[in-house]
Motif scaffolding. Structure first.
Motif, PDB file in Angstrom:
ATOM      1  N   LEU A   1      -3.814  -9.739   0.850  1.00  0.00           N
ATOM      2  CA  LEU A   1      -3.223  -8.826   1.824  1.00  0.00           C
ATOM      3  C   LEU A   1      -2.781  -7.540   1.151  1.00  0.00           C
ATOM      4  CD1 LEU A   1      -1.056 -11.331   3.825  1.00  0.00           C
ATOM      5  CD2 LEU A   1      -3.206 -10.300   4.515  1.00  0.00           C
ATOM      6  N   ASP A   2      -3.030  -6.422   1.818  1.00  0.00           N
ATOM      7  CA  ASP A   2      -2.567  -5.138   1.353  1.00  0.00           C
ATOM      8  C   ASP A   2      -1.116  -4.988   1.796  1.00  0.00           C
ATOM      9  OD1 ASP A   2      -3.639  -1.694   2.012  1.00  0.00           O
ATOM     10  OD2 ASP A   2      -2.218  -2.537   0.591  1.00  0.00           O
ATOM     11  N   PRO A   3      -0.171  -4.845   0.866  1.00  0.00           N
ATOM     12  CA  PRO A   3       1.233  -4.806   1.256  1.00  0.00           C
ATOM     13  C   PRO A   3       1.575  -3.642   2.173  1.00  0.00           C
ATOM     14  CG  PRO A   3       0.982  -4.374  -1.098  1.00  0.00           C
ATOM     15  CD  PRO A   3      -0.361  -4.731  -0.558  1.00  0.00           C
ATOM     16  N   LYS A   4       0.822  -2.537   2.114  1.00  0.00           N
ATOM     17  CA  LYS A   4       1.130  -1.383   2.954  1.00  0.00           C
ATOM     18  C   LYS A   4       0.816  -1.654   4.421  1.00  0.00           C
ATOM     19  CE  LYS A   4      -1.048   0.861  -0.298  1.00  0.00           C
ATOM     20  NZ  LYS A   4      -2.078   1.682  -0.798  1.00  0.00           N
ATOM     21  N   THR A   5      -0.193  -2.475   4.706  1.00  0.00           N
ATOM     22  CA  THR A   5      -0.594  -2.732   6.090  1.00  0.00           C
ATOM     23  C   THR A   5      -0.286  -4.163   6.518  1.00  0.00           C
ATOM     24  OG1 THR A   5      -2.808  -3.351   5.385  1.00  0.00           O
ATOM     25  CG2 THR A   5      -2.462  -1.042   5.963  1.00  0.00           C
ATOM     26  N   ASP A   6       0.617  -4.825   5.822  1.00  0.00           N
ATOM     27  CA  ASP A   6       0.928  -6.213   6.123  1.00  0.00           C
ATOM     28  C   ASP A   6       1.984  -6.292   7.226  1.00  0.00           C
ATOM     29  OD1 ASP A   6       0.981  -8.941   6.031  1.00  0.00           O
ATOM     30  OD2 ASP A   6       2.374  -9.029   4.349  1.00  0.00           O
TER      31      ASP A   6
ATOM     32  N   GLN B   1       1.566  -6.954  14.249  1.00  0.00           N
ATOM     33  CA  GLN B   1       0.401  -6.154  14.619  1.00  0.00           C
ATOM     34  C   GLN B   1      -0.878  -6.993  14.464  1.00  0.00           C
ATOM     35  OE1 GLN B   1      -0.296  -2.672  12.246  1.00  0.00           O
ATOM     36  NE2 GLN B   1      -1.868  -1.890  13.619  1.00  0.00           N
ATOM     37  N   HIS B   2      -0.966  -7.770  13.407  1.00  0.00           N
ATOM     38  CA  HIS B   2      -2.146  -8.613  13.196  1.00  0.00           C
ATOM     39  C   HIS B   2      -2.284  -9.635  14.319  1.00  0.00           C
ATOM     40  CE1 HIS B   2      -2.074  -7.742   8.588  1.00  0.00           C
ATOM     41  NE2 HIS B   2      -2.389  -6.689   9.312  1.00  0.00           N
ATOM     42  N   ALA B   3      -1.171 -10.241  14.714  1.00  0.00           N
ATOM     43  CA  ALA B   3      -1.209 -11.212  15.809  1.00  0.00           C
ATOM     44  C   ALA B   3      -1.632 -10.543  17.109  1.00  0.00           C
ATOM     45  CB  ALA B   3       0.157 -11.878  15.973  1.00  0.00           C
TER      46      ALA B   3
END
Length: 177
Positions: A58-63, A67-69
């Protein structure tokens, strides 16, 4: 401890170990060539496994799990509408019949491909393991040879990307005011 016969040793020829024991220059270059071919194949396999591992990190900036859910639910609802399978059935912990499993696999595929979610994150959103998501993506990718499925998935993918792009722009504009 006794050495195994030459035929049972890894990277060996009948006269000894590769690149080594009492071999003449002709055998050394032949064995080193074979060894380098085997090594390059093993390195290529390792490189592919490492790339998959990196892609799943996982990219910590876009984690942003919320939003993913939301993106996974968007893919789920789109597939549910197209396949006429209820969205809650797609979230069921059971596998279900073939049409339900196929619809879930397509939703997982779209969540991964259209939104760039990792296998791990898609698995969390759908209540499945990352290896199940990888299997689903491989299955759907193989099925894209069918022109009708290819057209449908491409249209859904483009529509989902356009929708999320429009939502992102709207959210940015509202955030500034």
């Amino acid at each position: 401890m006794q050495r195994p016969p030459a035929s049972r040793r890894p990277f060996s020829c009948a006269h000894g170990m590769a690149g080594g024991d009492k071999l003449g220059p002709a055998y050394n270059s032949l064995d080193i060539g074979i060894f380098s071919c085997i090594l390059s194949v093993e390195l290529a396999e390792w490189r592919e496994r490492w790339k998959e591992h990196i892609m799943n990190m996982l990219d910590p900036k876009t984690d942003d799990p919320v939003q993913h859910a939301a993106l996974a639910r968007l893919a789920e609802v789109a597939i549910a509408a197209v396949t006429h399978v209820p969205a809650e059935t797609l979230r069921s912990p059971r596998r279900g019949r073939r049409p339900i499993a196929l619809a879930r696999q397509m939703a997982m595929y779209l969540a991964h491909v259209a939104f760039g979610l990792t296998f791990t994150r898609v698995g969390i959103c759908f209540g499945r393991d990352r290896t199940t998501v990888r299997h689903a993506c491989a299955l759907i990718e193989d099925r894209r040879d069918d022109p009708a499925l290819e057209f449908g998935l491409s249209a859904l993918e483009a529509g989902l990307r356009a929708l999320t792009g429009a939502l992102t722009v709207t959210a940015r504009v509202e955030g500034r005011s």
